[in-house]
Design a protein around this motif. Sequence first.
Motif, PDB file in Angstrom:
ATOM      1  N   GLY A   1       0.761  -1.243   0.000  1.00 51.12           N
ATOM      2  CA  GLY A   1       0.000   0.000   0.000  1.00 51.12           C
ATOM      3  C   GLY A   1       0.788   1.287   0.000  1.00 51.12           C
ATOM      4  O   GLY A   1       0.283   2.326   0.442  1.00 51.12           O
TER       5      GLY A   1
ATOM      6  N   GLU B   1       1.525   3.228  -2.437  1.00 52.07           N
ATOM      7  CA  GLU B   1       0.862   4.236  -3.278  1.00 52.07           C
ATOM      8  C   GLU B   1      -0.259   4.926  -2.516  1.00 52.07           C
ATOM      9  O   GLU B   1      -0.363   6.167  -2.526  1.00 52.07           O
ATOM     10  CB  GLU B   1       0.317   3.593  -4.554  1.00 52.07           C
ATOM     11  CG  GLU B   1      -0.391   4.595  -5.464  1.00 52.07           C
ATOM     12  CD  GLU B   1      -0.894   3.953  -6.753  1.00 52.07           C
ATOM     13  OE1 GLU B   1      -1.842   4.504  -7.352  1.00 52.07           O
ATOM     14  OE2 GLU B   1      -0.339   2.906  -7.155  1.00 52.07           O
ATOM     15  N   ASN B   2      -1.102   4.171  -1.834  1.00 51.84           N
ATOM     16  CA  ASN B   2      -2.207   4.765  -1.075  1.00 51.84           C
ATOM     17  C   ASN B   2      -1.683   5.625   0.072  1.00 51.84           C
ATOM     18  O   ASN B   2      -2.237   6.694   0.371  1.00 51.84           O
ATOM     19  CB  ASN B   2      -3.115   3.665  -0.530  1.00 51.84           C
ATOM     20  CG  ASN B   2      -3.906   2.974  -1.617  1.00 51.84           C
ATOM     21  OD1 ASN B   2      -4.160   3.556  -2.681  1.00 51.84           O
ATOM     22  ND2 ASN B   2      -4.302   1.726  -1.384  1.00 51.84           N
ATOM     23  N   GLU B   3      -0.634   5.146   0.729  1.00 47.75           N
ATOM     24  CA  GLU B   3      -0.060   5.921   1.834  1.00 47.75           C
ATOM     25  C   GLU B   3       0.502   7.247   1.322  1.00 47.75           C
ATOM     26  O   GLU B   3       0.275   8.301   1.929  1.00 47.75           O
ATOM     27  CB  GLU B   3       1.055   5.110   2.507  1.00 47.75           C
ATOM     28  CG  GLU B   3       1.675   5.812   3.712  1.00 47.75           C
ATOM     29  CD  GLU B   3       2.634   4.899   4.460  1.00 47.75           C
ATOM     30  OE1 GLU B   3       2.162   4.072   5.253  1.00 47.75           O
ATOM     31  OE2 GLU B   3       3.856   5.015   4.244  1.00 47.75           O
TER      32      GLU B   3
ATOM     33  N   ARG C   1      -0.375   8.863  -1.382  1.00 46.43           N
ATOM     34  CA  ARG C   1      -1.484   9.726  -1.814  1.00 46.43           C
ATOM     35  C   ARG C   1      -2.124  10.415  -0.605  1.00 46.43           C
ATOM     36  O   ARG C   1      -2.400  11.615  -0.629  1.00 46.43           O
ATOM     37  CB  ARG C   1      -2.535   8.904  -2.567  1.00 46.43           C
ATOM     38  CG  ARG C   1      -3.712   9.751  -3.053  1.00 46.43           C
ATOM     39  CD  ARG C   1      -4.745   8.927  -3.790  1.00 46.43           C
ATOM     40  NE  ARG C   1      -4.256   8.505  -5.097  1.00 46.43           N
ATOM     41  CZ  ARG C   1      -3.901   7.268  -5.418  1.00 46.43           C
ATOM     42  NH1 ARG C   1      -3.978   6.305  -4.493  1.00 46.43           N
ATOM     43  NH2 ARG C   1      -3.490   6.964  -6.628  1.00 46.43           N
ATOM     44  N   TRP C   2      -2.336   9.657   0.474  1.00 44.62           N
ATOM     45  CA  TRP C   2      -2.938  10.235   1.680  1.00 44.62           C
ATOM     46  C   TRP C   2      -2.042  11.314   2.275  1.00 44.62           C
ATOM     47  O   TRP C   2      -2.521  12.384   2.665  1.00 44.62           O
ATOM     48  CB  TRP C   2      -3.186   9.137   2.713  1.00 44.62           C
ATOM     49  CG  TRP C   2      -3.925   9.617   3.924  1.00 44.62           C
ATOM     50  CD1 TRP C   2      -5.270   9.686   4.110  1.00 44.62           C
ATOM     51  CD2 TRP C   2      -3.342  10.117   5.148  1.00 44.62           C
ATOM     52  NE1 TRP C   2      -5.569  10.183   5.348  1.00 44.62           N
ATOM     53  CE2 TRP C   2      -4.403  10.465   6.012  1.00 44.62           C
ATOM     54  CE3 TRP C   2      -2.035  10.303   5.580  1.00 44.62           C
ATOM     55  CZ2 TRP C   2      -4.188  10.993   7.282  1.00 44.62           C
ATOM     56  CZ3 TRP C   2      -1.813  10.828   6.851  1.00 44.62           C
ATOM     57  CH2 TRP C   2      -2.888  11.163   7.687  1.00 44.62           C
TER      58      TRP C   2
END
Length: 315
Positions: free
Chosen positions: A222, A224-226, A228-229
């Motif tokens: 994750g 990428e998600n981290e 982005r956040w």
Amino acid sequence: MNSKIPLVVVAGPTASGKTDVGIAICRQFHGEVVSADSMQIYQHLTVGTAKPTLEEQQGIPHHLMDFLPPSQSFSVAEYVSLARKAIKEIYSRGKLPVVVGGTGLYISSLVDNIQFSQSQTNEGLRQELGKIAAEQGNEFLWQQLAAVDPKAAQAIHPNNVGRVIRALEFYQTTGKTISQQQEDSKKTPSPYQPHMIGLNYKDRELLYQRIDLRVELMLENGLENEARWLMEQGYAATASQAIGYKEMFDYLQGKEPLSTAIEKIQQGSRRYAKRQLTWFRKDPRIQWFFPDIYTEKRELVEDIQKYLANRLKMC
């Protein structure tokens, strides 16, 4: 009778296996981990900094990890102050403090009992230096530090703008390099009896393969998600100090494809490992162990435990 506090240190380059070895040492000798990682201190920077999960920690208490909001700056002096308190508290409970990490400046400043001077803060100068970094790039500002204090520059990643600025600020406000101040401060004896373990690989390419694999696992877990956040929350400036985030930010902003971002993360991590090894090899107190000469990790851990058992008997 030695009145100094026994202190085990597990150091080495990224992806060398420090976390697992540190936890194994703690389980064998009733220890607790004091993290020495300049980015794992931050909350929310989890996947990209390879923080051990609660499961991976195996019930061993971890100190100085995941406690600071990404909006706050943090200095080496602050780390040493907090680490001293944690070590004293751990030892007072009859436990063995085990420092685990790859930030060489944190480790050497702690073990050698560096005394940091209280230099005046110059907010105007900090803003000016920050503007230079924003306009001309982190590398340009880092080169300015390398010109006046090459030793400090070697220990600081160009993307760690906060530390680069503090080192330049110290030089410009005191007329003295921060590395020279640290050398002068070593006159105060250390309260610790260090037992320093270093992890490295005889086959450098094998270490690089481990680094590349770790980056791939970060993407699966994750990253990428981290990233982005963190970008959406306005934490990009702090997160970009850690290899892995800035490259993902460029991808998320459409500046380059994911494959390029991954390649840059892997390349940056390999370069970081080289810098870490250059730093740690200068310390003759480190006893090196090489995981790739062992058939099983258990054999490596047993050899390290035997080495430490003999050392700790002398304390």
